[in-house]
Enzyme design. Sequence first.
Site, mmCIF file in Angstrom:
data_model
loop_
_atom_site.group_PDB
_atom_site.id
_atom_site.type_symbol
_atom_site.label_atom_id
_atom_site.label_comp_id
_atom_site.label_asym_id
_atom_site.label_seq_id
_atom_site.Cartn_x
_atom_site.Cartn_y
_atom_site.Cartn_z
ATOM 1 N N ASN A 148 0.820 -1.210 0.000
ATOM 2 C CA ASN A 148 0.000 0.000 0.000
ATOM 3 C C ASN A 148 0.852 1.258 0.000
ATOM 4 O OD1 ASN A 148 -2.805 -0.419 -0.090
ATOM 5 N ND2 ASN A 148 -2.804 -1.312 1.951
ATOM 6 N N CYS A 170 -5.904 -5.252 -4.458
ATOM 7 C CA CYS A 170 -6.374 -4.993 -3.093
ATOM 8 C C CYS A 170 -7.459 -6.011 -2.793
ATOM 9 C CB CYS A 170 -6.961 -3.589 -3.032
ATOM 10 S SG CYS A 170 -8.007 -3.294 -1.605
ATOM 11 N N ASP A 171 -7.450 -6.515 -1.574
ATOM 12 C CA ASP A 171 -8.435 -7.548 -1.241
ATOM 13 C C ASP A 171 -9.701 -6.988 -0.608
ATOM 14 O OD1 ASP A 171 -7.508 -6.825 1.214
ATOM 15 O OD2 ASP A 171 -7.215 -8.856 1.952
ATOM 16 N N TYR A 263 -13.983 1.962 2.603
ATOM 17 C CA TYR A 263 -13.013 3.045 2.829
ATOM 18 C C TYR A 263 -13.592 4.425 2.501
ATOM 19 C CZ TYR A 263 -9.032 0.323 4.307
ATOM 20 O OH TYR A 263 -8.196 -0.464 5.044
#
Length: 441
Positions: A148, A170-171, A263
């Site tokens: 990241n 990205c998971d 997010y």
Amino acid sequence: MKKQAVVIAGAGSTHTPGIIQSLLQKKNEFPLRKLVMYDIDSKRVHLVYDIMKQFIYQECPELEVIVTTDKEKAYTDIDFVFAQIRQGGLSMRSADEKIPLRYGVVGQETCGPGGSISYGIRSITGVIELIKDVRRYSPKCWILNYSNPAAVVAEATRREFNNERILNICDMPTAILLSFTKMLGLKNWQELDPCYFGLNHFGWFTELYDKEGVDRLPELREMILEKGMAVSDKHHQDPDWNKTWKQYVDIVKDYPEFLPNSYLQYYLYSKEMAKHMDQNWTRADMVINGREKEMFAEHTKYLENPESYESPIQDFTVFGDFIVDAASSIAYNKGERFLVIVENNGAIPNLPADAMVEVPAYIRSWGPEPISRPAISTFYKGLIENQVASEKLAVDAYYENSYEKALQAIAINKTVPSTTVAKQILDALIEANGDFWPELN
Ligand SMILES: NC(=O)c1ccc[n+]([C@@H]2O[C@H](COP(=O)([O-])OP(=O)(O)OC[C@H]3O[C@@H](n4cnc5c(N)ncnc54)[C@H](O)[C@@H]3O)[C@@H](O)[C@H]2O)c1
Ligand SMILES: O=P(O)(O)OC[C@H]1O[C@H](O[C@H]2[C@H](O)[C@@H](O)[C@@H](O)O[C@@H]2CO)[C@H](O)[C@@H](O)[C@@H]1O
Ligand SMILES: [Mn+2]
């Protein structure tokens, strides 16, 4: 079926047991000839190896396993690198989170001045060096990168390497899909085909098709509003992640059109999120005292009785399953469909061609083939363009050694209220990052 040689770079990570679990549970779909555990920290990587070796040799007694801090040994004769490095370690994650909070701005991995810009500028150096090292010893190797902040890293690897045999992933969308499938009573996250657009940690599910071709999103939206979100894997049972799932319902209430990436809470409610964060106890402290402590405790258990120790195996490991499935799709040209980070090039027609977007793509041996989406409407376009600008400016700051570009990256970010605050945060971040950052003039 050709067998694969895989390096886990950053193998001292708390997530490595999950990757090893997935690699070995999927050994028929993705057979291994060699597993390399590489890290710059010898103690950490050996600790993870100690914890996992019982499982490794139970599942694959013949497998060649190399545990090393030597780049040449790690990267010679390999097919895949799974990269998950943390430049500056968790202590720098802590600084990234605490500095913006001192000025009332969200402090969270991948978000805002700390998690996106500070970590981004720091991470680029480490990831570029890693890719150059890999290319030196195994030029044809594929690199799947989790390191990241994925959006900023992906923009840098685009500029530096045109993302040739590099896939940034990205998971988080997969973790959310796992929650959705649990809520719908489906067996696994692969049973829903998502339509999705946006950036990393900044996107929306627009449709969720099941295997009969029925869009289950409207049904899920009602379930979320009535009963809340289901927790996906063990990782997300953590109390702090539970707050995220509660907040998820509020995002859906306010913006019911699509289902968001969790997010987005840090951008859409940034003021309230910052207010409820404790600047003396941020997510980094929770990880150090939670997941990392648990890993060290596992190792103590191992040391007490190495002969009878059994590796800890979880029910699901989204982080491991996703990266292994994506690698398998590349290795055997399966063309499976995953949400990945790619150069836009018209996938979202009314966003810049050179934005790094997160969209569905068919993963082939020659790389991702993204699907194109309809044009997006004003609300999403405005939010995304603002965030893309911040991410690109952070990468400009790195390449141009530019204080002004770094200031612009922070000032334009949706989490930051004013230039005065942006400057104060930037100056504190320059000091905290020291040699991790290039000099900015
Ligand atoms: N993309 C995603 O969705 C996603 C999900 C989870 C974690 N991550 C990222 O994965 C990375 C690892 O996270 P973590 O929480 O497991 O961190 P961690 O601190 O537990 O582990 C990182 C490991 O990387 C090692 N390391 C640091 N620099 C290195 C380098 N140049 N080469 C090799 N090893 C190096 C460290 O010694 C450490 O053992 C972070 O960047 C994190 O943000 C990404
Ligand atoms: O605060 P953390 O370290 O717990 O999580 C930050 C990361 O969160 C997401 O990844 C999760 C993932 O969603 C979960 O399923 C599991 O596999 O662990 C991951 C790591 O925590 C997010 O996608 C990452 O980018 C963050 O780094
Ligand atoms: Mn992520």
